[in-house]
Design an enzyme around this catalytic site. Sequence first.
Site, PDB file in Angstrom:
ATOM      1  N   LYS A 113       0.820  -1.212   0.000  1.00  0.00           N
ATOM      2  CA  LYS A 113       0.000   0.000   0.000  1.00  0.00           C
ATOM      3  C   LYS A 113       0.849   1.256   0.000  1.00  0.00           C
ATOM      4  O   LYS A 113       0.529   2.241  -0.660  1.00  0.00           O
ATOM      5  CB  LYS A 113      -0.934   0.012   1.219  1.00  0.00           C
ATOM      6  CG  LYS A 113      -2.114  -0.920   1.081  1.00  0.00           C
ATOM      7  CD  LYS A 113      -3.167  -0.612   2.122  1.00  0.00           C
ATOM      8  CE  LYS A 113      -4.285  -1.636   2.100  1.00  0.00           C
ATOM      9  NZ  LYS A 113      -5.182  -1.521   3.241  1.00  0.00           N
ATOM     10  N   LYS A 141      -5.208 -10.523  -6.844  1.00  0.00           N
ATOM     11  CA  LYS A 141      -6.471 -10.796  -6.146  1.00  0.00           C
ATOM     12  C   LYS A 141      -7.480  -9.693  -6.467  1.00  0.00           C
ATOM     13  O   LYS A 141      -7.084  -8.556  -6.764  1.00  0.00           O
ATOM     14  CB  LYS A 141      -6.240 -10.914  -4.635  1.00  0.00           C
ATOM     15  CG  LYS A 141      -5.876  -9.605  -3.993  1.00  0.00           C
ATOM     16  CD  LYS A 141      -5.906  -9.642  -2.477  1.00  0.00           C
ATOM     17  CE  LYS A 141      -5.617  -8.223  -2.002  1.00  0.00           C
ATOM     18  NZ  LYS A 141      -5.355  -7.995  -0.642  1.00  0.00           N
ATOM     19  N   LYS A 182     -10.376  -3.808  -3.847  1.00  0.00           N
ATOM     20  CA  LYS A 182     -10.935  -2.470  -4.099  1.00  0.00           C
ATOM     21  C   LYS A 182      -9.851  -1.512  -4.545  1.00  0.00           C
ATOM     22  O   LYS A 182     -10.097  -0.619  -5.333  1.00  0.00           O
ATOM     23  CB  LYS A 182     -11.620  -1.857  -2.875  1.00  0.00           C
ATOM     24  CG  LYS A 182     -11.948  -2.807  -1.780  1.00  0.00           C
ATOM     25  CD  LYS A 182     -12.567  -2.188  -0.550  1.00  0.00           C
ATOM     26  CE  LYS A 182     -12.059  -2.924   0.674  1.00  0.00           C
ATOM     27  NZ  LYS A 182     -13.033  -3.364   1.617  1.00  0.00           N
TER      28      LYS A 182
HETATM   29  P1  TYM Z   1     -10.713  -5.973   3.995  1.00  0.00           P
HETATM   30  O1  TYM Z   1     -11.737  -4.950   4.350  1.00  0.00           O
HETATM   31  O2  TYM Z   1      -9.688  -5.619   2.978  1.00  0.00           O
HETATM   32  O3  TYM Z   1     -11.411  -7.291   3.482  1.00  0.00           O
HETATM   33  C1  TYM Z   1     -12.450  -7.921   4.220  1.00  0.00           C
HETATM   34  C2  TYM Z   1     -12.308  -9.426   4.111  1.00  0.00           C
HETATM   35  O4  TYM Z   1     -12.377  -9.859   2.755  1.00  0.00           O
HETATM   36  C3  TYM Z   1     -11.278 -10.721   2.485  1.00  0.00           C
HETATM   37  N1  TYM Z   1     -10.896 -10.574   1.063  1.00  0.00           N
HETATM   38  C4  TYM Z   1     -10.806 -11.582   0.192  1.00  0.00           C
HETATM   39  N2  TYM Z   1     -10.993 -12.906   0.310  1.00  0.00           N
HETATM   40  C5  TYM Z   1     -10.818 -13.671  -0.798  1.00  0.00           C
HETATM   41  N3  TYM Z   1     -10.466 -13.158  -2.010  1.00  0.00           N
HETATM   42  C6  TYM Z   1     -10.269 -11.834  -2.182  1.00  0.00           C
HETATM   43  N4  TYM Z   1      -9.931 -11.339  -3.379  1.00  0.00           N
HETATM   44  C7  TYM Z   1     -10.429 -10.985  -1.042  1.00  0.00           C
HETATM   45  N5  TYM Z   1     -10.300  -9.641  -0.859  1.00  0.00           N
HETATM   46  C8  TYM Z   1     -10.597  -9.415   0.442  1.00  0.00           C
HETATM   47  C9  TYM Z   1     -10.170 -10.253   3.408  1.00  0.00           C
HETATM   48  O5  TYM Z   1      -9.200 -11.255   3.614  1.00  0.00           O
HETATM   49  C10 TYM Z   1     -10.954  -9.920   4.659  1.00  0.00           C
HETATM   50  O6  TYM Z   1     -11.165 -11.086   5.437  1.00  0.00           O
HETATM   51  N6  TYM Z   1      -7.394  -5.837   7.703  1.00  0.00           N
HETATM   52  C11 TYM Z   1      -8.714  -6.328   7.341  1.00  0.00           C
HETATM   53  C12 TYM Z   1      -9.824  -5.798   8.227  1.00  0.00           C
HETATM   54  C13 TYM Z   1      -9.675  -6.047   9.687  1.00  0.00           C
HETATM   55  C14 TYM Z   1      -9.785  -7.291  10.343  1.00  0.00           C
HETATM   56  C15 TYM Z   1      -9.642  -7.006  11.746  1.00  0.00           C
HETATM   57  C16 TYM Z   1      -9.993  -8.597   9.913  1.00  0.00           C
HETATM   58  C17 TYM Z   1      -9.460  -5.105  10.657  1.00  0.00           C
HETATM   59  N7  TYM Z   1      -9.460  -5.676  11.862  1.00  0.00           N
HETATM   60  C18 TYM Z   1      -9.695  -8.029  12.703  1.00  0.00           C
HETATM   61  C19 TYM Z   1     -10.039  -9.609  10.879  1.00  0.00           C
HETATM   62  C20 TYM Z   1      -9.888  -9.320  12.247  1.00  0.00           C
HETATM   63  C21 TYM Z   1      -9.003  -5.880   5.928  1.00  0.00           C
HETATM   64  O7  TYM Z   1      -8.428  -4.953   5.436  1.00  0.00           O
HETATM   65  O8  TYM Z   1     -10.015  -6.520   5.340  1.00  0.00           O
END
Ligand code: TYM
Length: 337
Positions: free
Chosen positions: A114, A197, A200
């Site tokens: 990022k 992958k 967004k």
């Molecule tokens: P975020 O908001 O980017 O994504 C949310 C969830 O979607 C999953 N994900 C995917 N899974 C499969 N294929 C894809 N292409 C794909 N893109 C996204 C992510 O793995 C995620 O599970 N850091 C985290 C948010 C967070 C969090 C937490 C998660 C903050 N605190 C505590 C678990 C526990 C994030 O940016 O997710």
Amino acid sequence: MNRPRVLSGIQPTADSFHLGNYLGAVRQWVALQEEHDAFYCVVDLHAITVPHDPDTLRRRSRIAAAQLIGAGLEPERCTLFLQSHVPEHAELAWVLSCLTGFGEASRMTQFKDKSAKGGSEQASVGLFTYPILQAADILLYEADQVPVGEDQRQHLELTRDLAQRFNHRFGGTFVLPAPYILPSVARIADLQDPAIKMSKSASSPQGIVDVLDDPAQIRRKIARAVTDAGRDVRADEENKPGITNLLRIYSALTGEPIAAIEARYGSTGYGQFKKDLAEAAVATFTPIRERTEAILADTESLDKTLADGAARAGRVARETMATVREKIGFVPRLDRP
Ligand code: TYM
């Protein structure tokens, strides 16, 4: 008997979740609420680690919560809340950041990716410490399992390391959380570029199917998804990454094993396969979109649901923080229970 605890979070950084978020995470959240004591949060504190517009953040935070309910979370069954409503997240993150090595934080690949985009001089310190806040989210609730996609694995390893370090230095406090990652959907690829992958921030609009897309958009994006040379609908990660990704999505949406789908479409070409896949996606997402729209039409009631969730989450978080404060050596405040 106590049910195992689950926690996960999702960022409100887009007007809709995408297919990767849904299959990789949200669908498991819905399933896990049945048998687990589940906590799910919309991580608005994480969303301000990159430049943002305040009104957009407020709108997207509500859209995110509404979509989670639209996708099947039941606020009576699980605890759904906004991260910023429970200030202990930021407080524990500070404590954990004092236990995190600078080098250790520097090795987080998501930060590297990022920050490389905008130039690392521009990246905020919040973006750098992002995984520590994530660790706080998880450890506050003593979660046993964390349902996420593959891209979060490294952050979960850091979370376990920090929990272990704290326990070692100050005495057993935190539960060590395990990742809950389903290999078949752990990494849904971009429809235009199966080497990356679906994301967004990285995908082009054509490479992403959004949960809130209307049926025409879903059909168009799937029809234009890149496929590979040949006509065979066959999973082959190395030589046919595009079709393999679509097969994985098809199987996840319909519950049909990949082998059965391969057998049905065989060498009839990609056309009918893509058409049927698009219909499966439309059938899954249309009711979610309709429910989300209905929930967003009554913001007052949504905000009330979120306040209830924050009250429940806050009770657990305050208890954990009281233990942490004591262990770390802070003098208790007399007027606080
Ligand atoms: P975020 O908001 O980017 O994504 C949310 C969830 O979607 C999953 N994900 C995917 N899974 C499969 N294929 C894809 N292409 C794909 N893109 C996204 C992510 O793995 C995620 O599970 N850091 C985290 C948010 C967070 C969090 C937490 C998660 C903050 N605190 C505590 C678990 C526990 C994030 O940016 O997710």
